[in-house]
Design a protein around this motif. Structure first.
Motif, PDB file in Angstrom:
ATOM      1  N   LEU A 153     -87.730 -98.462 -24.013  1.00  0.00           N
ATOM      2  CA  LEU A 153     -89.100 -98.412 -23.498  1.00  0.00           C
ATOM      3  C   LEU A 153     -89.326 -99.464 -22.416  1.00  0.00           C
ATOM      4  O   LEU A 153     -90.021 -99.210 -21.427  1.00  0.00           O
ATOM      5  CB  LEU A 153     -90.099 -98.603 -24.638  1.00  0.00           C
ATOM      6  CG  LEU A 153     -90.135 -97.484 -25.684  1.00  0.00           C
ATOM      7  CD1 LEU A 153     -91.124 -97.819 -26.797  1.00  0.00           C
ATOM      8  CD2 LEU A 153     -90.491 -96.150 -25.046  1.00  0.00           C
ATOM      9  N   SER A 154     -88.729-100.623 -22.586  1.00  0.00           N
ATOM     10  CA  SER A 154     -88.849-101.673 -21.575  1.00  0.00           C
ATOM     11  C   SER A 154     -88.248-101.219 -20.254  1.00  0.00           C
ATOM     12  O   SER A 154     -88.824-101.430 -19.171  1.00  0.00           O
ATOM     13  CB  SER A 154     -88.151-102.943 -22.074  1.00  0.00           C
ATOM     14  OG  SER A 154     -88.268-103.993 -21.136  1.00  0.00           O
ATOM     15  N   SER A 171     -96.862 -95.489 -18.730  1.00  0.00           N
ATOM     16  CA  SER A 171     -95.583 -94.854 -18.408  1.00  0.00           C
ATOM     17  C   SER A 171     -95.478 -93.504 -19.103  1.00  0.00           C
ATOM     18  O   SER A 171     -95.958 -93.330 -20.230  1.00  0.00           O
ATOM     19  CB  SER A 171     -94.418 -95.743 -18.860  1.00  0.00           C
ATOM     20  OG  SER A 171     -94.462 -96.995 -18.207  1.00  0.00           O
ATOM     21  N   PHE A 191     -91.168 -96.523 -32.862  1.00  0.00           N
ATOM     22  CA  PHE A 191     -92.355 -96.440 -32.004  1.00  0.00           C
ATOM     23  C   PHE A 191     -93.567 -96.979 -32.760  1.00  0.00           C
ATOM     24  O   PHE A 191     -94.353 -97.775 -32.221  1.00  0.00           O
ATOM     25  CB  PHE A 191     -92.615 -94.980 -31.594  1.00  0.00           C
ATOM     26  CG  PHE A 191     -91.960 -94.557 -30.309  1.00  0.00           C
ATOM     27  CD1 PHE A 191     -92.706 -94.319 -29.174  1.00  0.00           C
ATOM     28  CD2 PHE A 191     -90.583 -94.389 -30.229  1.00  0.00           C
ATOM     29  CE1 PHE A 191     -92.112 -93.910 -27.982  1.00  0.00           C
ATOM     30  CE2 PHE A 191     -89.969 -93.983 -29.044  1.00  0.00           C
ATOM     31  CZ  PHE A 191     -90.744 -93.750 -27.920  1.00  0.00           C
ATOM     32  N   PHE A 217     -97.078 -94.099 -22.881  1.00  0.00           N
ATOM     33  CA  PHE A 217     -97.187 -95.408 -23.527  1.00  0.00           C
ATOM     34  C   PHE A 217     -97.491 -96.482 -22.499  1.00  0.00           C
ATOM     35  O   PHE A 217     -97.260 -96.325 -21.302  1.00  0.00           O
ATOM     36  CB  PHE A 217     -95.894 -95.740 -24.292  1.00  0.00           C
ATOM     37  CG  PHE A 217     -94.730 -96.115 -23.413  1.00  0.00           C
ATOM     38  CD1 PHE A 217     -94.422 -97.445 -23.155  1.00  0.00           C
ATOM     39  CD2 PHE A 217     -93.920 -95.132 -22.843  1.00  0.00           C
ATOM     40  CE1 PHE A 217     -93.355 -97.795 -22.343  1.00  0.00           C
ATOM     41  CE2 PHE A 217     -92.843 -95.462 -22.043  1.00  0.00           C
ATOM     42  CZ  PHE A 217     -92.558 -96.794 -21.792  1.00  0.00           C
ATOM     43  N   ARG A 237     -88.614 -86.886 -28.057  1.00  0.00           N
ATOM     44  CA  ARG A 237     -88.126 -87.884 -29.015  1.00  0.00           C
ATOM     45  C   ARG A 237     -86.689 -87.568 -29.428  1.00  0.00           C
ATOM     46  O   ARG A 237     -85.892 -88.472 -29.662  1.00  0.00           O
ATOM     47  CB  ARG A 237     -89.033 -87.908 -30.255  1.00  0.00           C
ATOM     48  CG  ARG A 237     -90.462 -88.410 -29.998  1.00  0.00           C
ATOM     49  CD  ARG A 237     -90.527 -89.913 -29.928  1.00  0.00           C
ATOM     50  NE  ARG A 237     -91.861 -90.382 -29.604  1.00  0.00           N
ATOM     51  CZ  ARG A 237     -92.794 -90.714 -30.491  1.00  0.00           C
ATOM     52  NH1 ARG A 237     -92.534 -90.618 -31.789  1.00  0.00           N
ATOM     53  NH2 ARG A 237     -93.976 -91.157 -30.095  1.00  0.00           N
ATOM     54  N   ILE A 250     -96.652-102.268 -27.811  1.00  0.00           N
ATOM     55  CA  ILE A 250     -96.931-101.089 -26.989  1.00  0.00           C
ATOM     56  C   ILE A 250     -98.189-100.398 -27.495  1.00  0.00           C
ATOM     57  O   ILE A 250     -98.607-100.594 -28.642  1.00  0.00           O
ATOM     58  CB  ILE A 250     -95.757-100.060 -26.997  1.00  0.00           C
ATOM     59  CG1 ILE A 250     -95.545 -99.507 -28.413  1.00  0.00           C
ATOM     60  CG2 ILE A 250     -94.494-100.683 -26.430  1.00  0.00           C
ATOM     61  CD1 ILE A 250     -94.583 -98.331 -28.469  1.00  0.00           C
ATOM     62  N   LEU A 255     -93.047 -90.441 -20.567  1.00  0.00           N
ATOM     63  CA  LEU A 255     -91.719 -90.113 -21.067  1.00  0.00           C
ATOM     64  C   LEU A 255     -91.434 -88.650 -20.748  1.00  0.00           C
ATOM     65  O   LEU A 255     -92.029 -87.748 -21.344  1.00  0.00           O
ATOM     66  CB  LEU A 255     -91.635 -90.352 -22.576  1.00  0.00           C
ATOM     67  CG  LEU A 255     -91.707 -91.825 -23.020  1.00  0.00           C
ATOM     68  CD1 LEU A 255     -91.890 -91.912 -24.524  1.00  0.00           C
ATOM     69  CD2 LEU A 255     -90.456 -92.580 -22.587  1.00  0.00           C
TER      70      LEU A 255
END
Length: 208
Positions: free
Chosen positions: A141-142, A153, A177, A194, A159, A186, A155
């Motif tokens: 995620l970073s 951001s 998450f 996110f 998943r 987050i 995605l």
């Protein structure tokens, strides 16, 4: 996942053809020859491979500006598919070789990008071997947030894609998450959006 500087991007565009792909449409297949070079113009791309026992491994994700399909052997070790509607610029290496100094300059840039791609592949292998589930998801995620450079951001991948990329189950990814959200690192909006509340703390969580 290397982006071209603007002058190089212009050169690449002069030699390539822009092609639109639908969601989940194959761009190239595992085992196909590697004479073509690809750059994402819009949308996103997933690189995946099937192992001998039929399992899927996701090697990486590519975003606008990224070069992909940069493999040194004669055939692709993975396939590439569009994640949603995607437009890709495609050029032949053989064409570049016949475009004088401009072509040679772009070819050199591609080889540099290939070296960077091999480095990232090595880092991903180390990630799978050494990091905990929480460290893997935090790092993923970073990285996505850094690449998109926006408050929220998106995605492009599911998943399940993330799970296959990180070597985890989809249930574990969902738990991680939720844990990162409960720790205030987050904020989530649905399944695909996110915001990083604390970049420094999230990056620290990604460290083994």
């Amino acid at each position: 996942m290397t982006s071209l500087y603007p002058p190089m991007a212009d050169m690449f565009g002069d030699m390539g053809v822009s092609i639109a792909y639908a969601s989940d449409e194959e761009i190239y297949a595992q085992g196909e020859e590697t004479d073509l070079v690809y750059q994402v113009q819009s949308g996103a791309v997933r690189a995946s491979r099937l192992t001998s026992d039929g399992r899927r491994q996701i090697a990486g994700f590519y975003y606008p500006g990224d070069l992909f399909g940069l493999e040194t052997g004669p055939a692709h070790l993975s396939s590439a598919e569009a994640l949603g509607p995607t437009r890709v610029l495609v050029a032949r290496r053989s064409t570049m070789r016949h475009r004088g100094e401009a072509g040679h300059g772009l070819e050199r840039a591609i080889w540099q990008a290939t070296g960077s791609e091999l480095e990232r592949a090595h880092e991903h292998m180390m990630l799978l071997a050494r990091k905990s589930a929480l460290e893997k998801v935090a790092g993923f995620l970073s990285d996505v947030a850094k690449r998109q450079r926006s408050v929220w951001s998106e995605l492009a991948m599911s998943r399940q894609d993330i799970a296959d990329h990180l070597g985890l189950s989809i249930e574990t990814v969902s738990r991680m998450f939720s844990q990162l959200q409960s720790e205030g690192l987050i904020a989530l909006e649905g399944c695909r959006r996110f915001r990083v509340a604390s970049p420094a703390r999230l990056a620290a969580r990604a460290a083994p």
